[in-house]
Design a protein around this motif. Structure first.
Motif, short mmCIF file in Angstrom:
data_model
loop_
_atom_site.label_atom_id
_atom_site.label_comp_id
_atom_site.label_asym_id
_atom_site.label_seq_id
_atom_site.Cartn_x
_atom_site.Cartn_y
_atom_site.Cartn_z
N LYS A 299 0.67 -1.13 0.04
CA LYS A 299 -0.30 -0.06 -0.16
C LYS A 299 1.02 1.29 -0.02
O LYS A 299 0.73 1.79 -0.30
CB LYS A 299 -1.21 -0.31 1.19
N ALA A 300 1.55 1.24 0.60
CA ALA A 300 2.60 2.43 1.11
C ALA A 300 3.75 2.78 -0.41
O ALA A 300 3.93 3.74 -0.78
CB ALA A 300 3.85 2.10 2.25
N THR A 301 3.67 1.28 -1.05
CA THR A 301 4.42 1.84 -1.91
C THR A 301 3.56 2.40 -3.50
O THR A 301 4.44 2.56 -4.54
CB THR A 301 5.70 0.97 -2.74
N GLU A 302 2.47 2.24 -3.58
CA GLU A 302 1.50 2.12 -4.68
C GLU A 302 1.39 2.93 -5.66
O GLU A 302 1.46 3.93 -6.50
CB GLU A 302 -0.32 1.97 -3.90
N PRO A 303 1.38 4.71 -4.69
CA PRO A 303 2.28 5.34 -5.11
C PRO A 303 3.51 5.69 -6.70
O PRO A 303 3.14 6.14 -7.75
CB PRO A 303 2.23 7.14 -4.36
N VAL A 304 4.17 5.16 -6.34
CA VAL A 304 5.02 4.51 -6.99
C VAL A 304 5.01 3.87 -8.24
O VAL A 304 5.41 4.61 -9.77
CB VAL A 304 6.84 3.52 -6.36
N ILE A 305 4.19 3.08 -8.85
CA ILE A 305 3.87 2.14 -9.53
C ILE A 305 2.41 3.19 -10.31
O ILE A 305 3.30 3.69 -11.21
CB ILE A 305 3.05 1.10 -9.58
N ALA A 306 1.29 3.77 -9.18
CA ALA A 306 1.32 5.05 -9.74
C ALA A 306 2.28 5.58 -10.93
O ALA A 306 1.26 6.94 -11.78
CB ALA A 306 0.13 5.38 -9.68
N SER A 307 3.14 6.46 -10.76
CA SER A 307 3.26 7.31 -11.42
C SER A 307 4.24 7.04 -12.13
O SER A 307 4.66 8.45 -12.73
CB SER A 307 4.65 7.65 -10.20
N ALA A 308 4.45 6.03 -13.12
CA ALA A 308 4.44 5.13 -14.11
C ALA A 308 3.79 6.24 -15.40
O ALA A 308 2.39 6.26 -14.95
CB ALA A 308 4.54 3.58 -14.54
N SER A 309 4.64 6.38 -16.11
CA SER A 309 3.88 7.07 -17.29
C SER A 309 4.00 6.37 -18.72
O SER A 309 5.68 5.76 -18.97
CB SER A 309 4.09 8.47 -17.48
N GLY A 310 3.39 6.72 -20.16
CA GLY A 310 4.35 6.27 -21.03
C GLY A 310 4.81 4.82 -21.67
O GLY A 310 4.19 4.01 -20.77
N GLU A 311 5.78 5.07 -21.69
CA GLU A 311 6.44 3.45 -22.64
C GLU A 311 6.60 2.23 -20.73
O GLU A 311 6.37 1.07 -21.34
CB GLU A 311 7.52 3.61 -23.28
N VAL A 312 6.80 3.05 -19.90
CA VAL A 312 6.71 2.99 -18.26
C VAL A 312 6.17 1.96 -17.71
O VAL A 312 5.68 0.43 -17.48
CB VAL A 312 8.03 3.10 -17.85
N LYS A 313 4.80 2.20 -18.23
CA LYS A 313 3.25 2.06 -17.99
C LYS A 313 2.69 1.44 -18.10
O LYS A 313 2.43 0.05 -18.08
CB LYS A 313 2.23 3.64 -17.78
N LYS A 314 2.92 1.54 -19.86
CA LYS A 314 2.79 -0.33 -20.23
C LYS A 314 3.01 -1.08 -20.42
O LYS A 314 2.63 -2.48 -19.80
CB LYS A 314 3.30 0.66 -22.25
N LEU A 315 5.26 -1.63 -19.80
CA LEU A 315 5.33 -2.47 -20.05
C LEU A 315 4.70 -2.80 -18.00
O LEU A 315 4.57 -4.24 -18.14
CB LEU A 315 7.03 -1.72 -19.27
N VAL A 316 4.47 -1.36 -17.74
CA VAL A 316 3.76 -2.30 -16.46
C VAL A 316 2.93 -3.57 -16.13
O VAL A 316 2.54 -4.33 -15.79
CB VAL A 316 4.14 -0.99 -14.50
N GLU A 317 1.83 -2.35 -16.94
CA GLU A 317 0.66 -3.51 -17.37
C GLU A 317 1.01 -5.12 -17.60
O GLU A 317 0.44 -5.37 -17.78
CB GLU A 317 -0.16 -2.54 -18.50
N GLN A 318 2.11 -5.35 -18.95
CA GLN A 318 1.90 -6.07 -19.34
C GLN A 318 2.64 -6.92 -18.99
O GLN A 318 1.95 -7.94 -18.92
CB GLN A 318 3.06 -6.50 -21.17
N ILE A 319 3.54 -6.98 -18.14
CA ILE A 319 4.21 -7.46 -16.45
C ILE A 319 3.05 -8.08 -15.52
O ILE A 319 2.65 -9.61 -15.74
CB ILE A 319 5.18 -6.85 -16.24
N GLN A 320 2.60 -7.26 -15.65
CA GLN A 320 1.14 -7.57 -14.40
C GLN A 320 -0.47 -8.22 -15.21
O GLN A 320 -0.27 -9.24 -14.21
CB GLN A 320 0.65 -6.28 -14.05
N GLN A 321 -0.33 -8.16 -16.07
CA GLN A 321 -1.00 -9.02 -16.76
C GLN A 321 -0.42 -10.97 -17.46
O GLN A 321 -1.27 -11.61 -16.90
CB GLN A 321 -1.41 -8.42 -17.89
N ALA A 322 0.56 -10.61 -17.76
CA ALA A 322 1.75 -11.68 -17.83
C ALA A 322 1.73 -12.84 -16.92
O ALA A 322 1.57 -13.98 -16.43
CB ALA A 322 2.86 -11.26 -18.52
N VAL A 323 1.50 -12.03 -15.60
CA VAL A 323 2.05 -12.73 -14.41
C VAL A 323 0.83 -13.02 -13.43
O VAL A 323 1.10 -13.68 -12.29
CB VAL A 323 3.56 -11.84 -13.36
N LYS A 324 -0.14 -12.50 -14.00
CA LYS A 324 -1.28 -12.80 -13.37
C LYS A 324 -2.28 -14.46 -12.91
O LYS A 324 -1.35 -15.36 -14.00
CB LYS A 324 -2.51 -12.12 -14.04
#
Length: 324
Positions: A299-324
């Protein structure tokens, strides 16, 4: 006459030796860690593989223990072509390949198997291509383990317990953001850090079990270990793109294949030894919190992930989807 003939023969032999040496391509590979760490072990496994596969054609020299400088300095040298390769932590790569931040985000990888699935698949290949615009080639991903926090002051179970502690981080913006979000006082610092810990310049640090064990951090006063596993610590066999592109096709394949082989050995080394190393740390007197409040850390580190934008945000979302 006979003397001149002998001199001539010696001259030809020496010329042949010089020619053979000149034909041999030198690869300098750097690591900031000493030979007990997986970074350096993997570099030596790479050397062994390359020199066996291409005897007399490729020679590898391993520069370890930060002999060529910090990871940031080595990456600069690789860009310039004065050093050819490194086994490097992904954190400092952020300054050169911003998209690597996707791997540094907190709590995105639930397991080693999930990390392998991502890095050995389409996402890993896409991420590797991002290195090229900065003059690098990402030859293979391996890992250092999942990062955990240690300190000399007190047991840590929640983010609140870390408030105000000076925690050494890598020279990487994402890692600074993570520890600010948790409430600690992050202090970026190049490796090694044993003396700084011993002298109390910093209160603690965060690293995988393998690093905490190999660096003998318990001897530097790090009494408390908390298994936060907050970031998967990826490593990369990174090389100068122009150097790799300039190799003959057969040698280029040898370098690539040996990087993958050494990376797989590195992964096995980390995973096969983690439980033993943790038990040895306990035996040395390190107090281990094995069940911290991970939901509070997430919970404390959620803002770090939320701060991602552009290509980084896209890659993070792809990773999260892949590891479900």
């Amino acid at each position: 006459m006979r003397r001149r003939g002998i001199v001539g023969i010696i001259g030809l032999v020496l010329a042949g030796l010089v020619s053979a040496a000149a034909a041999q391509t030198q690869i300098n590979i750097a690591a900031v860690t000493n030979p007990d760490f997986v970074h350096t072990k993997s570099a030596f496994w790479f050397k062994e593989c390359v020199e066996k596969a291409a005897p007399g054609k490729l020679a590898v020299t391993v520069h370890h223990s930060a002999a060529l400088g910090s990871e940031t300095q080595v990456l600069q040298q690789i860009q310039l072509g004065t050093t050819q390769m490194s086994v490097c932590t992904t954190g400092p790569i952020e300054a050169f390949v911003p998209e690597i931040k996707a791997l540094e985000m907190p709590f995105v990888f639930p397991s080693y198997e999930a990390a392998d699935k991502v890095l050995d698949g389409p996402i890993g290949r896409e991420l590797a291509r991002k290195f090229e615009k900065s003059g690098f080639v990402a030859l293979a991903f391996l890992d250092n383990g999942f990062r955990n926090v240690t300190n000399a002051k007190r047991p840590v179970k929640t983010p609140e317990d870390l408030k105000g502690l000076k925690i050494r981080t890598m020279e990487a913006p994402t890692h600074l953001a993570i520890w600010r979000a948790i409430g600690a006082n992050p202090t970026p610092m190049a490796w090694p850090i044993f003396t700084q810990l011993q002298q109390g310049v910093i209160d603690g640090q965060e690293n995988p079990i393998a690093v905490i064990h190999a660096a003998k951090l318990v001897e530097a006063g790090q009494k408390h270990l908390t298994l936060t596993r907050h970031v998967y610590s990826a490593l990369v066999f990174v090389a100068n793109k122009a150097f790799i592109d300039g190799l003959p096709a057969e040698q280029r394949k040898t370098v690539a294949d040996c990087a993958v082989s050494a990376a797989l050995q590195g992964r096995r080394f980390i995973r096969d030894n983690e439980a033993r190393q943790l038990n040895e740390l306990k035996a040395l007197g390190m107090q281990v919190e094995e069940n911290p409040d991970l939901s509070a850390f997430r919970k404390a580190t959620e803002p770090v992930i939320a701060s991602a934008s552009g290509e980084v945000k896209k890659l993070v979302e792809q990773i999260q989807q892949a590891v479900k």
